[in-house]
Enzyme design. Structure first.
Site, mmCIF file in Angstrom:
data_model
loop_
_atom_site.group_PDB
_atom_site.id
_atom_site.type_symbol
_atom_site.label_atom_id
_atom_site.label_comp_id
_atom_site.label_asym_id
_atom_site.label_seq_id
_atom_site.Cartn_x
_atom_site.Cartn_y
_atom_site.Cartn_z
ATOM 1 N N ARG A 1 0.879 -1.247 0.197
ATOM 2 C CA ARG A 1 0.036 -0.019 -0.087
ATOM 3 C C ARG A 1 1.059 1.174 -0.086
ATOM 4 N NH1 ARG A 1 -4.884 0.358 4.219
ATOM 5 N NH2 ARG A 1 -2.913 0.718 5.839
ATOM 6 N N THR B 1 -1.389 7.614 -0.558
ATOM 7 C CA THR B 1 -2.694 7.276 -1.471
ATOM 8 C C THR B 1 -3.475 6.100 -1.197
ATOM 9 O OG1 THR B 1 -1.558 6.005 -3.041
ATOM 10 C CG2 THR B 1 -1.441 8.418 -3.364
ATOM 11 N N ASP C 1 0.086 -3.153 12.056
ATOM 12 C CA ASP C 1 0.614 -3.694 10.645
ATOM 13 C C ASP C 1 0.939 -5.223 10.652
ATOM 14 O OD1 ASP C 1 2.324 -4.253 8.423
ATOM 15 O OD2 ASP C 1 2.356 -2.366 8.247
ATOM 16 N N ASP D 1 4.435 -6.149 9.397
ATOM 17 C CA ASP D 1 5.526 -5.890 10.234
ATOM 18 C C ASP D 1 5.463 -7.021 11.488
ATOM 19 O OD1 ASP D 1 6.723 -3.991 8.754
ATOM 20 O OD2 ASP D 1 5.541 -2.106 9.580
HETATM 21 C C1 PRP Z 1 -1.151 -4.975 4.246
HETATM 22 C C2 PRP Z 1 -2.199 -6.183 4.297
HETATM 23 C C3 PRP Z 1 -2.979 -6.079 2.984
HETATM 24 C C4 PRP Z 1 -3.025 -4.657 2.793
HETATM 25 C C5 PRP Z 1 -4.445 -4.137 3.270
HETATM 26 O O1 PRP Z 1 -0.153 -4.987 3.462
HETATM 27 O O2 PRP Z 1 -1.232 -7.544 4.375
HETATM 28 O O3 PRP Z 1 -2.284 -6.736 1.812
HETATM 29 O O4 PRP Z 1 -2.311 -3.925 3.696
HETATM 30 O O5 PRP Z 1 -4.749 -2.778 3.264
HETATM 31 P P1 PRP Z 1 -5.959 -2.465 2.047
HETATM 32 O O6 PRP Z 1 -7.178 -3.349 2.204
HETATM 33 O O7 PRP Z 1 -6.028 -0.972 2.546
HETATM 34 O O8 PRP Z 1 -5.173 -2.580 0.913
HETATM 35 P P2 PRP Z 1 1.093 -3.920 3.223
HETATM 36 O O9 PRP Z 1 0.613 -3.080 1.970
HETATM 37 O O10 PRP Z 1 1.098 -3.444 4.462
HETATM 38 O O11 PRP Z 1 2.198 -4.810 2.758
HETATM 39 P P3 PRP Z 1 2.922 -6.067 3.507
HETATM 40 O O12 PRP Z 1 2.195 -7.114 3.555
HETATM 41 O O13 PRP Z 1 4.283 -5.958 2.567
HETATM 42 O O14 PRP Z 1 3.509 -5.366 4.881
HETATM 43 N N1 URA Z 2 -2.796 -3.229 6.649
HETATM 44 C C1 URA Z 2 -2.284 -3.808 7.758
HETATM 45 O O1 URA Z 2 -1.435 -4.524 7.881
HETATM 46 N N2 URA Z 2 -3.179 -3.394 8.804
HETATM 47 C C2 URA Z 2 -4.118 -2.617 8.894
HETATM 48 O O2 URA Z 2 -4.961 -2.198 9.849
HETATM 49 C C3 URA Z 2 -4.495 -2.193 7.548
HETATM 50 C C4 URA Z 2 -3.677 -2.410 6.452
#
Ligand code: PRP
Ligand code: URA
Length: 212
Positions: free
Chosen positions: A107, A111, A203, A206
């Site tokens: 993400r 944005t 997160d 993380d």
């Molecule tokens: C997180 C999560 C989803 C996304 C959800 O990933 O694992 O993929 O956010 O958010 P959304 O519904 O608003 O799109 P992130 O983008 O943090 O990436 P990561 O898994 O690499 O930490």
């Molecule tokens: N992605 C995450 O990992 N946590 C949230 O709460 C939203 C998006």
């Protein structure tokens, strides 16, 4: 509470208990990882509830019988990187022969748009049940982009499995992909101004990988 038809909430007590442990901010990375794997196995039980059965002639020690057995519907799991990988091993314990694909998305912090950086999917998705894995359904930008991707690759029978969903994300998925069934352990209260699910668990990526 009534849920939209495309949503299944798995409110089993074991799932809810483990989820509470995951939400706690002091839960270690090792525990978070183990709990996500365990919950994913339990969620998978519901996701696969309607797999078609046939029968096979077997012999018990007492007599022959026509016993239920999976018809052999081909399964593909698609992990949405990174956090979807935390769900993969639990679901593979249920479906060890499943093919596995990956869609890498992150993400954009400003944005909240989903940016794709990787995609590797098995062929013949037309013939398979495809289960997308990602613990978090927040705005649903990532989920909608991942479903777009597997549909472009031919998938027709698609399910989305997550741990925590925001009402906003559930509604968005229903609008964008009404044919995709969503399975979650809970629908939380709302998104905050930064697009995080509240009360949430923070997160997921993380916490799973010990980054940040
Ligand atoms: C997180 C999560 C989803 C996304 C959800 O990933 O694992 O993929 O956010 O958010 P959304 O519904 O608003 O799109 P992130 O983008 O943090 O990436 P990561 O898994 O690499 O930490
Ligand atoms: N992605 C995450 O990992 N946590 C949230 O709460 C939203 C998006």
């Amino acid at each position: 509470m009534t849920h939209p038809p495309h949503l299944t909430v798995v409110d089993h007590p074991l799932v809810q208990h483990k989820l509470t442990l995951m939400r706690e901010k002091d839960t270690s990375t090792a525990s978070f990882r183990r709990l996500l794997r365990e919950i994913s196995l339990l969620l998978g039980y519901e996701v696969f509830r309607d797999l078609p059965l046939t029968t096979r002639r077997i012999e018990t020690p007492l007599q022959p019988m026509d016993a239920p057995t999976l018809e052999g519907k081909k399964l593909t799991l698609v992990s949405i990187l990174r956090a979807g990988n935390g769900m993969l091993d639990g679901v593979l314990e249920l479906a060890p022969s499943a093919r596995v694909g990956f869609v890498g998305l992150y993400r954009d912090h400003d944005t909240l748009e989903a940016i794709e950086y990787y995609c590797k999917l098995p062929s013949d998705l037309e013939e398979r049940t495809v289960v997308l894995l990602d613990p978090m359904l927040a705005t649903a930008n990532s989920a909608v982009a991942a479903v777009d991707r597997v549909k472009q690759a031919g998938a027709r029978d698609i399910r989305f499995m997550c741990l925590l969903a925001a009402p906003e994300g559930v509604a968005r998925m229903g609008e964008a992909h009404p044919d995709v069934r969503v399975f979650t352990a809970v629908v939380d209260d709302r998104l905050n101004e930064k697009g995080y699910i509240t009360p949430g668990l923070g997160d997921a990526g993380d916490r799973l990988f010990g980054t940040k």
